[in-house]
Design a protein around this motif. Structure first.
Motif, PDB file in Angstrom:
ATOM      1  N   MET A   1       0.843  -1.175   0.079  1.00 37.36           N
ATOM      2  CA  MET A   1      -0.052   0.071  -0.124  1.00 37.36           C
ATOM      3  C   MET A   1       0.922   1.230   0.079  1.00 37.36           C
ATOM      4  N   LEU A   2       0.703   2.048  -0.987  1.00 38.76           N
ATOM      5  CA  LEU A   2       1.322   3.350  -0.904  1.00 38.76           C
ATOM      6  C   LEU A   2       0.978   4.423   0.175  1.00 38.76           C
ATOM      7  N   ARG A   3       1.851   4.963   0.544  1.00 43.16           N
ATOM      8  CA  ARG A   3       1.362   6.199   1.541  1.00 43.16           C
ATOM      9  C   ARG A   3       1.783   7.806   0.726  1.00 43.16           C
ATOM     10  N   TYR A   4       0.795   8.549   0.782  1.00 40.15           N
ATOM     11  CA  TYR A   4       1.002   9.683   0.108  1.00 40.15           C
ATOM     12  C   TYR A   4       1.093  10.596   1.308  1.00 40.15           C
ATOM     13  N   THR A   5       2.035  11.691   0.883  1.00 40.75           N
ATOM     14  CA  THR A   5       2.218  12.773   1.748  1.00 40.75           C
ATOM     15  C   THR A   5       0.903  13.709   1.578  1.00 40.75           C
ATOM     16  N   ALA A   6       0.670  14.827   2.405  1.00 36.62           N
ATOM     17  CA  ALA A   6      -0.436  15.546   2.086  1.00 36.62           C
ATOM     18  C   ALA A   6      -0.147  16.764   1.016  1.00 36.62           C
ATOM     19  N   ASN A   7       1.188  16.787   0.600  1.00 35.39           N
ATOM     20  CA  ASN A   7       1.521  17.430  -0.499  1.00 35.39           C
ATOM     21  C   ASN A   7       1.186  16.637  -1.819  1.00 35.39           C
ATOM     22  N   GLN A   8       1.440  15.412  -1.807  1.00 35.08           N
ATOM     23  CA  GLN A   8       0.944  14.591  -2.848  1.00 35.08           C
ATOM     24  C   GLN A   8      -0.337  14.495  -3.286  1.00 35.08           C
ATOM     25  N   SER A   9      -1.183  14.352  -2.013  1.00 34.93           N
ATOM     26  CA  SER A   9      -2.712  14.211  -2.192  1.00 34.93           C
ATOM     27  C   SER A   9      -3.180  15.610  -2.544  1.00 34.93           C
ATOM     28  N   LEU A  10      -2.647  16.643  -2.202  1.00 32.14           N
ATOM     29  CA  LEU A  10      -3.191  17.891  -2.678  1.00 32.14           C
ATOM     30  C   LEU A  10      -2.969  18.252  -4.131  1.00 32.14           C
ATOM     31  N   GLU A  11      -1.688  17.797  -4.757  1.00 33.28           N
ATOM     32  CA  GLU A  11      -1.270  17.698  -6.179  1.00 33.28           C
ATOM     33  C   GLU A  11      -2.271  17.027  -6.836  1.00 33.28           C
ATOM     34  N   GLN A  12      -2.530  15.759  -6.350  1.00 35.82           N
ATOM     35  CA  GLN A  12      -3.746  14.890  -7.156  1.00 35.82           C
ATOM     36  C   GLN A  12      -5.166  15.645  -7.147  1.00 35.82           C
ATOM     37  N   LEU A  13      -5.452  16.356  -5.850  1.00 29.98           N
ATOM     38  CA  LEU A  13      -6.627  16.926  -5.866  1.00 29.98           C
ATOM     39  C   LEU A  13      -6.906  17.988  -6.961  1.00 29.98           C
ATOM     40  N   HIS A  14      -5.862  18.744  -7.152  1.00 35.65           N
ATOM     41  CA  HIS A  14      -5.541  20.058  -8.107  1.00 35.65           C
ATOM     42  C   HIS A  14      -5.581  19.376  -9.647  1.00 35.65           C
ATOM     43  N   ALA A  15      -5.114  18.232  -9.690  1.00 36.62           N
ATOM     44  CA  ALA A  15      -4.952  17.945 -11.112  1.00 36.62           C
ATOM     45  C   ALA A  15      -6.465  17.301 -11.380  1.00 36.62           C
ATOM     46  N   ARG A  16      -7.156  16.551 -10.530  1.00 34.93           N
ATOM     47  CA  ARG A  16      -8.470  16.197 -10.938  1.00 34.93           C
ATOM     48  C   ARG A  16      -9.607  17.339 -10.912  1.00 34.93           C
ATOM     49  N   TYR A  17      -9.566  18.233 -10.090  1.00 33.48           N
ATOM     50  CA  TYR A  17     -10.416  19.231 -10.052  1.00 33.48           C
ATOM     51  C   TYR A  17      -9.623  20.679 -10.163  1.00 33.48           C
ATOM     52  N   THR A  18      -9.872  21.075 -11.274  1.00 37.39           N
ATOM     53  CA  THR A  18      -9.108  22.353 -11.650  1.00 37.39           C
ATOM     54  C   THR A  18      -9.615  23.804 -10.829  1.00 37.39           C
ATOM     55  N   GLY A  19     -10.821  23.599 -10.213  1.00 36.25           N
ATOM     56  CA  GLY A  19     -11.272  24.801  -9.542  1.00 36.25           C
ATOM     57  C   GLY A  19     -11.013  24.778  -8.189  1.00 36.25           C
ATOM     58  N   THR A  20     -10.333  23.796  -7.625  1.00 36.12           N
ATOM     59  CA  THR A  20      -9.954  23.699  -6.272  1.00 36.12           C
ATOM     60  C   THR A  20      -9.099  24.840  -5.672  1.00 36.12           C
ATOM     61  N   GLY A  21      -8.310  25.504  -6.340  1.00 36.80           N
ATOM     62  CA  GLY A  21      -7.595  26.582  -6.033  1.00 36.80           C
ATOM     63  C   GLY A  21      -5.922  26.062  -5.578  1.00 36.80           C
ATOM     64  N   HIS A  22      -5.160  27.295  -5.310  1.00 32.19           N
ATOM     65  CA  HIS A  22      -3.864  27.067  -4.747  1.00 32.19           C
ATOM     66  C   HIS A  22      -3.680  28.383  -3.855  1.00 32.19           C
ATOM     67  N   ALA A  23      -2.533  28.352  -3.472  1.00 35.14           N
ATOM     68  CA  ALA A  23      -2.103  29.396  -2.538  1.00 35.14           C
ATOM     69  C   ALA A  23      -1.737  30.863  -3.252  1.00 35.14           C
ATOM     70  N   ASP A  24      -1.580  30.763  -4.533  1.00 33.29           N
ATOM     71  CA  ASP A  24      -1.358  31.997  -5.295  1.00 33.29           C
ATOM     72  C   ASP A  24      -2.649  32.687  -5.955  1.00 33.29           C
ATOM     73  N   MET A  25      -3.602  31.843  -5.510  1.00 27.88           N
ATOM     74  CA  MET A  25      -5.006  32.231  -6.450  1.00 27.88           C
ATOM     75  C   MET A  25      -5.500  33.555  -5.843  1.00 27.88           C
ATOM     76  N   THR A  26      -5.816  34.313  -6.796  1.00 30.91           N
ATOM     77  CA  THR A  26      -6.627  35.640  -6.291  1.00 30.91           C
ATOM     78  C   THR A  26      -8.061  35.493  -5.982  1.00 30.91           C
ATOM     79  N   LYS A  27      -8.569  36.432  -5.215  1.00 33.82           N
ATOM     80  CA  LYS A  27     -10.123  36.378  -5.047  1.00 33.82           C
ATOM     81  C   LYS A  27     -10.851  36.431  -6.378  1.00 33.82           C
ATOM     82  N   TYR A  28     -10.370  37.208  -7.418  1.00 36.76           N
ATOM     83  CA  TYR A  28     -11.101  37.260  -8.502  1.00 36.76           C
ATOM     84  C   TYR A  28     -11.178  35.836  -9.244  1.00 36.76           C
ATOM     85  N   GLU A  29      -9.921  35.201  -9.436  1.00 37.24           N
ATOM     86  CA  GLU A  29      -9.766  33.789  -9.824  1.00 37.24           C
ATOM     87  C   GLU A  29     -10.933  32.920  -9.152  1.00 37.24           C
TER      88      GLU A  29
END
Length: 80
Positions: A1-29
């Motif tokens: 069983m593979l163990r994922y770090t929080a960062n890897q899980s977050l990267e997978q989430l962003h790849a799957r759902y483009t609208g989930t945001g990121h640290a550099d996202m503006t309010k407008y975006e």
């Protein structure tokens, strides 16, 4: 069983759902993503589109056209 770090899980989430945001996202975006997803949901669910069309007194085809039409240009860039 593979163990994922929080960062890897977050990267997978962003790849799957483009609208989930990121640290550099503006309010407008973020607001643009929310608006786009809401309008896509309205068009994708016929009963919801029917409700909106009845409330506006328009046919569903006209309402669908108005919902998917772009809102306008983005605001001008500001140096923060």
């Amino acid at each position: 069983m593979l163990r994922y770090t929080a960062n890897q899980s977050l990267e997978q989430l962003h790849a799957r759902y483009t609208g989930t945001g990121h640290a550099d996202m503006t309010k407008y975006e973020w607001a643009t993503h929310q608006h786009r997803d809401t309008l896509a949901s309205i068009v994708g669910h016929p009963p919801l589109l029917a409700y909106i069309s009845i409330a506006d007194g328009e046919c569903q085809a006209r309402e669908r056209f108005e919902v998917i039409e772009p809102c306008g240009p983005p605001p001008p860039k500001t140096d923060e």
